[in-house]
Design an enzyme around this catalytic site. Structure first.
Site, PDB file in Angstrom:
ATOM      1  N   ARG A   1      -1.890  59.506  11.877  1.00 38.51           N
ATOM      2  CA  ARG A   1      -2.659  58.292  11.661  1.00 38.51           C
ATOM      3  C   ARG A   1      -4.144  58.643  11.666  1.00 38.51           C
ATOM      4  NH1 ARG A   1       1.195  56.776  15.756  1.00 38.51           N
ATOM      5  NH2 ARG A   1       2.661  55.165  15.032  1.00 38.51           N
TER       6      ARG A   1
ATOM      7  N   LYS B   1      -0.153  55.627  19.289  1.00 35.25           N
ATOM      8  CA  LYS B   1      -0.268  54.244  19.726  1.00 35.25           C
ATOM      9  C   LYS B   1       0.281  54.090  21.135  1.00 35.25           C
ATOM     10  CE  LYS B   1      -0.173  51.850  15.272  1.00 35.25           C
ATOM     11  NZ  LYS B   1       0.535  50.838  14.439  1.00 35.25           N
TER      12      LYS B   1
ATOM     13  N   HIS C   1      -3.936  56.369   5.204  1.00 37.66           N
ATOM     14  CA  HIS C   1      -2.534  56.014   5.390  1.00 37.66           C
ATOM     15  C   HIS C   1      -1.682  56.420   4.190  1.00 37.66           C
ATOM     16  CE1 HIS C   1      -0.995  54.330   9.016  1.00 37.66           C
ATOM     17  NE2 HIS C   1      -0.090  53.622   8.389  1.00 37.66           N
TER      18      HIS C   1
ATOM     19  N   ARG D   1      -0.329  59.713   5.155  1.00 44.26           N
ATOM     20  CA  ARG D   1       0.751  59.576   6.139  1.00 44.26           C
ATOM     21  C   ARG D   1       2.019  59.051   5.474  1.00 44.26           C
ATOM     22  NH1 ARG D   1       2.021  58.727  11.715  1.00 44.26           N
ATOM     23  NH2 ARG D   1       3.048  56.738  12.148  1.00 44.26           N
TER      24      ARG D   1
ATOM     25  N   HIS E   1       7.022  56.937  15.769  1.00 42.02           N
ATOM     26  CA  HIS E   1       7.502  55.561  15.763  1.00 42.02           C
ATOM     27  C   HIS E   1       8.395  55.329  16.978  1.00 42.02           C
ATOM     28  CE1 HIS E   1       7.020  55.134  11.106  1.00 42.02           C
ATOM     29  NE2 HIS E   1       5.893  54.897  11.757  1.00 42.02           N
TER      30      HIS E   1
ATOM     31  N   TYR F   1      11.066  53.532   4.886  1.00 46.54           N
ATOM     32  CA  TYR F   1      11.078  54.583   3.873  1.00 46.54           C
ATOM     33  C   TYR F   1      12.480  54.775   3.296  1.00 46.54           C
ATOM     34  CZ  TYR F   1       6.490  55.472   5.778  1.00 46.54           C
ATOM     35  OH  TYR F   1       5.198  55.319   6.183  1.00 46.54           O
TER      36      TYR F   1
END
Length: 313
Positions: A149, A173, A242, A245, A268, A277
């Site tokens: 990210r 995150k 992004h 990514r 994630h 995806y």
């Protein structure tokens, strides 16, 4: 339109502007959305805000959906309606908030845009002409190599990268740390950048990527430099962090079929986030990365590729 519908909206917008200090653009958006509802009510012969029921709001949401509005746009309308009725309750112009428990329909998740492998190879194989371009190329290689990210890239320190081990320690995150492999070309780009970085950054500066003044790069600077790189090198679409990514995730899944490996690489927490995806099965993380990423493996024998993979594992 009767003043009984129009005046409360006008007064509410004034309240947002003067008491809540909302920007003119925000006030305009609220006014546009609420006037659309007021016209709909007027067409249905409803002329008092206090008479609007939850059933009316649900019918209005259905009307917006039939008119082609997506879930996010409808959610914005509902937010405006809820805020209006909070104000009307305060002013004793309504007895309840009919939009309080109504939620917008969910919008289908769309596959993020990606760049194809050939285009990215062309852009990343382009020559860098000065120290800042060498830095830029290093950043872009690393984002695409490891699926970082923008905030993760900007937050990297010198101590985050282990070139001998072929990995980078990333703070994602929720301050969750993960370790991801770094491909061969990204490692080479870092090795080229580090001597130039030493001439820009003060000894006390921990950031891996610094500006011409020697400070940690901002998010906006990285975005601007990537866009500039794409324009200078002939990209056929606008480049943004992004996109790299997303391209990383898409290319890895296309080559490997390993959804859980890509989930771990991307950081994630929920595999459903990765499923935007595709839906695929589990294999071994580092071996998949080494075999699949278009800029991670060496050309040559399987033994040479595995030797490189040992560094990435």
């Amino acid at each position: 339109m009767p003043d009984s519908l129009l005046a409360p909206v006008t007064n509410f917008i004034g309240h947002l502007a003067s008491e809540k200090r909302h920007s003119p653009r925000t006030c305009d958006n609220y006014q546009r959305d609420l006037l659309r509802l007021a016209h709909w009510l007027n067409a249905g012969q409803q002329h008092q805000w206090r008479d609007v029921s939850t059933h009316d709001v649900r019918r209005y949401v259905a009307t917006l959906s039939r008119d082609g509005l997506g879930g996010r746009s409808i959610a914005r309308h509902l937010s405006a309606i809820r805020r209006l009725f909070q104000y009307l309750l305060r002013e004793r112009l309504a007895t309840d908030n009919p939009a309080l428990d109504i939620r917008a329909p969910k919008s289908p998740r769309r596959l993020p845009k990606v760049a194809d492998v050939d285009q990215l190879n062309h852009l990343l194989d382009a020559d860098a002409d000065d120290p800042l371009e060498i830095r830029d190329l290093c950043m872009f290689e690393l984002m695409y190599s490891s699926g970082l990210r923008l905030a993760e890239l900007v937050g990297l320190n010198l101590t985050s990268v282990d070139l001998s081990g072929g990995e980078v320690r990333v703070l994602g995150k929720g301050d969750k740390e993960r370790i991801v492999p770094v491909g061969r070309k990204a490692r080479a780009a870092i090795e080229t950048w580090l001597p130039l970085r030493a001439g820009l950054a003060a000894e006390s500066e921990p950031a891996l990527f610094v500006s011409q003044r020697g400070h940690r790069l901002s998010h906006r600077s990285v975005q601007a430099r990537l866009n500039r790189w794409g324009l200078a090198k002939g990209a056929d679409q606008k480049l943004h962090p992004h996109l790299l990514r997303h391209s990383f995730a898409s290319h890895m899944l296309e080559s490997s079929g390993d959804l859980r490996a890509v989930q771990e690489l991307l950081g994630h927490a929920d595999i459903a986030t990765t499923q935007v995806y595709t839906h695929l099965d589990f294999q071994h993380l580092a071996r998949v990365y080494d075999r699949s990423h278009p800029r991670a493996h060496r050309r040559g024998s399987a033994g040479e590729r595995r030797e490189d993979g040992q560094a990435d594992d």
